[in-house]
Enzyme design. Structure first.
Site, PDB file in Angstrom:
ATOM      1  N   SER A  64      19.837 103.743 -20.644  1.00  0.00           N
ATOM      2  CA  SER A  64      20.642 102.865 -21.410  1.00  0.00           C
ATOM      3  C   SER A  64      21.797 103.916 -22.019  1.00  0.00           C
ATOM      4  CB  SER A  64      20.222 102.055 -22.320  1.00  0.00           C
ATOM      5  OG  SER A  64      20.945 101.582 -23.308  1.00  0.00           O
ATOM      6  N   HIS A 114      25.849 112.709 -28.747  1.00  0.00           N
ATOM      7  CA  HIS A 114      25.541 111.272 -29.048  1.00  0.00           C
ATOM      8  C   HIS A 114      24.585 111.438 -30.095  1.00  0.00           C
ATOM      9  CE1 HIS A 114      24.514 107.201 -28.378  1.00  0.00           C
ATOM     10  NE2 HIS A 114      23.182 107.479 -28.423  1.00  0.00           N
ATOM     11  N   ARG A 172      17.325  92.966 -23.769  1.00  0.00           N
ATOM     12  CA  ARG A 172      16.038  93.715 -24.323  1.00  0.00           C
ATOM     13  C   ARG A 172      15.915  93.502 -25.686  1.00  0.00           C
ATOM     14  NH1 ARG A 172      17.864  99.327 -23.266  1.00  0.00           N
ATOM     15  NH2 ARG A 172      15.873 100.184 -24.576  1.00  0.00           N
ATOM     16  N   ASP A 184      24.285  97.623 -18.449  1.00  0.00           N
ATOM     17  CA  ASP A 184      23.635  98.236 -19.719  1.00  0.00           C
ATOM     18  C   ASP A 184      23.914  97.387 -20.839  1.00  0.00           C
ATOM     19  OD1 ASP A 184      22.151 100.037 -21.429  1.00  0.00           O
ATOM     20  OD2 ASP A 184      23.927 100.282 -22.264  1.00  0.00           O
ATOM     21  N   LYS A 224      25.960 105.161 -20.442  1.00  0.00           N
ATOM     22  CA  LYS A 224      27.267 105.132 -21.141  1.00  0.00           C
ATOM     23  C   LYS A 224      27.887 106.737 -21.319  1.00  0.00           C
ATOM     24  CE  LYS A 224      25.043 102.716 -23.987  1.00  0.00           C
ATOM     25  NZ  LYS A 224      24.145 101.731 -24.930  1.00  0.00           N
TER      26      LYS A 224
HETATM   27  N1  URA Z   1      20.743 102.911 -27.963  1.00  0.00           N
HETATM   28  C1  URA Z   1      21.159 102.363 -26.717  1.00  0.00           C
HETATM   29  O1  URA Z   1      22.431 102.712 -26.446  1.00  0.00           O
HETATM   30  N2  URA Z   1      20.287 101.894 -25.646  1.00  0.00           N
HETATM   31  C2  URA Z   1      18.945 101.778 -26.139  1.00  0.00           C
HETATM   32  O2  URA Z   1      18.145 101.465 -25.200  1.00  0.00           O
HETATM   33  C3  URA Z   1      18.534 102.361 -27.411  1.00  0.00           C
HETATM   34  C4  URA Z   1      19.611 102.851 -28.530  1.00  0.00           C
END
Ligand code: URA
Length: 433
Positions: A183, A82, A168, A161, A187
C-alpha cells in the site's frame, strides 16, 4: 481466470501467480471484483502472507492502476521521504528544506491526518495563504526553482490502493506486512522520486508496536523499492512518546521553525538530522559522514531556514511568521496540566495523546470535520524527566476552555509516573538498506 479460485488458493496458503495478482488488482479497480471478494482475499493474505515476488507484483500493479508522476528531469536528485505515521511528527517540514538546500529535489505529495496521527498537509494549511494544490506545471517549476514543493495527493494516484485501503480499514485487514508495504510503496513509486527514505515508526503510537515488526516492514518496503529500481533506505525510529514538544498543526510549524533555527527539542533534532542525512546520502551519492556534515551546515548557516521561507512564499504563504512566530494562528483558550506527584515521567502514551489532540480540535473525528489549526498540546516535560508535584507538564490549546477541559482527562491518563527513571529507549533503532 476466476476470482473465486484466486481467493481459494490464497486461503490454502499457496503463492499466487503474477497473472492472478494482476487480474485481482485490475478487476478490483474496474469494479468487476466485488468488495466482499477483495475483503476475503485481503483476509487470506493477512492469515497466510505473501512471498517477496507476490508483494512486488501486487505493489507494481497498484502503482500502475492510476497516474504516475514523471520526475526523470531531476534524475537521481529527486528525493522523497515517508513516515508510517506518528504523533507530533513534523519531520517533513524540517527535512524537506534541509535536503533541498543541499541540492536534493523534492516534488512531494503528502497526506492529511488520520485517526490519532497528524498529516503534513494539515500542518501546512495552518500557514496563512499556503496553497496545497498546484497545477502539474507549477509543481515542477517550483521544484526546479526552490528545490521543493509539497502538495496533497492527486486523486488518481494508485486508485487500487485507495479502494483497498478503505476496505481494509473496515474489515480488520490493515495489520498485514505485505498489505501495508504494498500500500505505502505503490503510492511512493507512483509519486516518482528516485531516492526514498522511509521513516518506520515503532512504539505505542505506531502501527508497528514492536521493533521486530517494524524491521520486517522496513525490509519488505526496501526490497520492493529496490526491485522497482529505486534507491531506498528505511530508518526505524521511536514513536512510543510524541516526537518533540508540540502536537497540533500551527504548534508543530512553530516547533519546526525552531529546529531550522538550531533551537528546540534534542530528540526531534536527532531524528530529523538522521533522516535528512540518509536522504542526502542517497540522492547526492555522498558518504554518510559528508551528508551528516551537510545537514549541520544547512542549519548552522541558515540555508535550510532560508529555503523554508522561499518554499512557503512560492506556495502563496505569508512567511512573516518565520521572524515572528506569534503571527501563526493562536488558540483562544488554554488549560495547564500539572504533575500530581513527585517522580519520573515513565511513559507518555503517544496514541492517547494523539487522541486528546483530536478532542482539542487539532484532528478529525470524521473525514469532513473542520480542523482548528491553533489547537493542540505543548509538552513542558517528556518521558524520562524528573518532576516535582505541581510542575507544569503541558499546556492544552483549544477554541474554548470547555473543549480544553474535556480533553484534559484523556491527556492526564496518558502519562505514567514512577519513583525510578524508565529504561531509556533509543530514538533510532536501526537502518535497513
Ligand atoms: N499507510 C498506508 O498508506 N497504507 C497502509 O496499509 C497502512 C498505512
Amino acid at each position: 481466470m476466476r476470482i473465486y479460485d484466486i481467493i481459494d488458493k490464497k486461503r490454502k496458503g499457496k503463492p499466487l501467480s503474477d497473472e492472478e495478482i494482476r487480474f485481482f488488482v485490475k478487476g478490483y479497480t474496474d469494479g468487476s471484483v466485488a468488495d466482499y471478494q477483495a475483503a476475503a482475499l485481503a483476509m487470506a493474505v493477512c492469515c497466510n502472507g505473501m512471498d517477496e515476488r507476490e508483494v512486488v507484483t501486487l505493489t507494481l500493479a497498484m502503482r500502475d492502476s492510476g497516474d504516475t508522476v514523471d520526475l526523470s528531469r531531476f534524475g537521481n536528485l529527486s528525493a522523497d521521504k515517508h513516515s508510517t505515521g506518528g504523533v507530533g511528527d513534523k519531520t517533513s517540514l524540517i527535512i524537506a528544506p534541509i535536503v533541498a538546500s543541499q541540492g536534493g529535489r523534492l516534488a512531494k505529495m503528502s497526506g492529511r491526518g488520520l485517526g490519532h496521527t497528524g498529516g503534513t498537509i494539515d500542518k501546512l494549511e495552518s500557514i496563512k495563504g499556503f496553497r496545497t494544490t498546484l497545477s502539474p506545471e507549477e509543481f515542477m517549476e517550483q521544484t526546479e526553482k526552490v528545490g521543493l514543493a509539497i502538495i496533497g495527493q492527486s486523486g488518481n494516484l494508485a486508485p487500487a490502493d485507495k479502494k483497498l485501503y478503505a476496505l481494509r480499514d473496515v474489515t480488520a485487514t490493515v495489520e498485514s506486512i505485505p498489505l501495508i508495504a504494498s500500500s505505502i510503496m505503490s503510492k511512493k513509486l507512483a509519486a516518482g522520486a528516485h531516492s526514498i527514505v522511509l521513516d518506520v515508526k515503532t512504539g505505542s503510537g505506531a502501527f508497528m508496536k514492536t521493533v521486530d515488526d517494524a524491521r520486517a516492514l522496513a525490509r519488505c518496503m526496501v526490497d520492493i523499492g529496490k526491485a522497482a529500481g529505486r534507491n531506498v533506505a528505511a530508518v526505524i525510529t521511536d514513536m512510543d512518546t510524541p516526537l518533540g514538544y508540540a502536537i497540533g498543526n500551527a504548534l508543530e510549524v512553530r516547533e519546526a521553525v525552531g529546529i531550522l533555527r538550531g533551537e528546540g527539542c534534542k530528540a526531534l533534532r536527532e531524528v530529523c538530522y538522521t533522516l535528512s542525512a540518509k536522504l542526502i546520502e542517497l540522492c547526492l551519492s555522498v558518504s554518510e559522514e559528508e551528508s551528516r556534515e551537510r545537514v549541520r551546515d544547512a542549519v548552522e548557516s541558515g540555508a535550510a531556514l532560508e529555503c523554508f521561507r522561499k518554499w512557503v512564499e512560492a506556495q502563496g504563504g505569508d512567511a512573516s511568521f518565520v521572524d515572528d512566530l506569534s503571527l501563526l494562528p493562536q488558540a483562544e483558550a488554554k488549560c495547564e496540566v500539572y504533575a500530581p506527584q513527585d517522580g519520573y515521567i515513565c511513559s507518555m502514551d503517544a496514541m492517547e495523546i494523539g487522541s486528546a489532540c483530536v478532542m482539542l480540535g487539532a484532528g478529525r473525528e470524521k473525514k469532513d470535520d473542520e480542523i482548528d489549526y491553533a489547537a493542540g498540546i505543548v509538552l513542558a516535560a517528556r518521558t524520562g524527566d524528573r518532576v516535582s508535584k505541581g510542575d507544569l507538564i503541558a499546556t492544552l490549546y483549544a477554541k474554548s476552555e470547555d473543549i480544553a477541559k474535556a480533553a484534559m482527562g484523556r491527556f492526564a491518563g496518558a502519562i505514567k509516573f514512577g519513583d525510578e527513571p524508565p529504561e531509556k529507549r533509543p530514538l533510532v533503532y536501526d537502518v535497513v538498506e
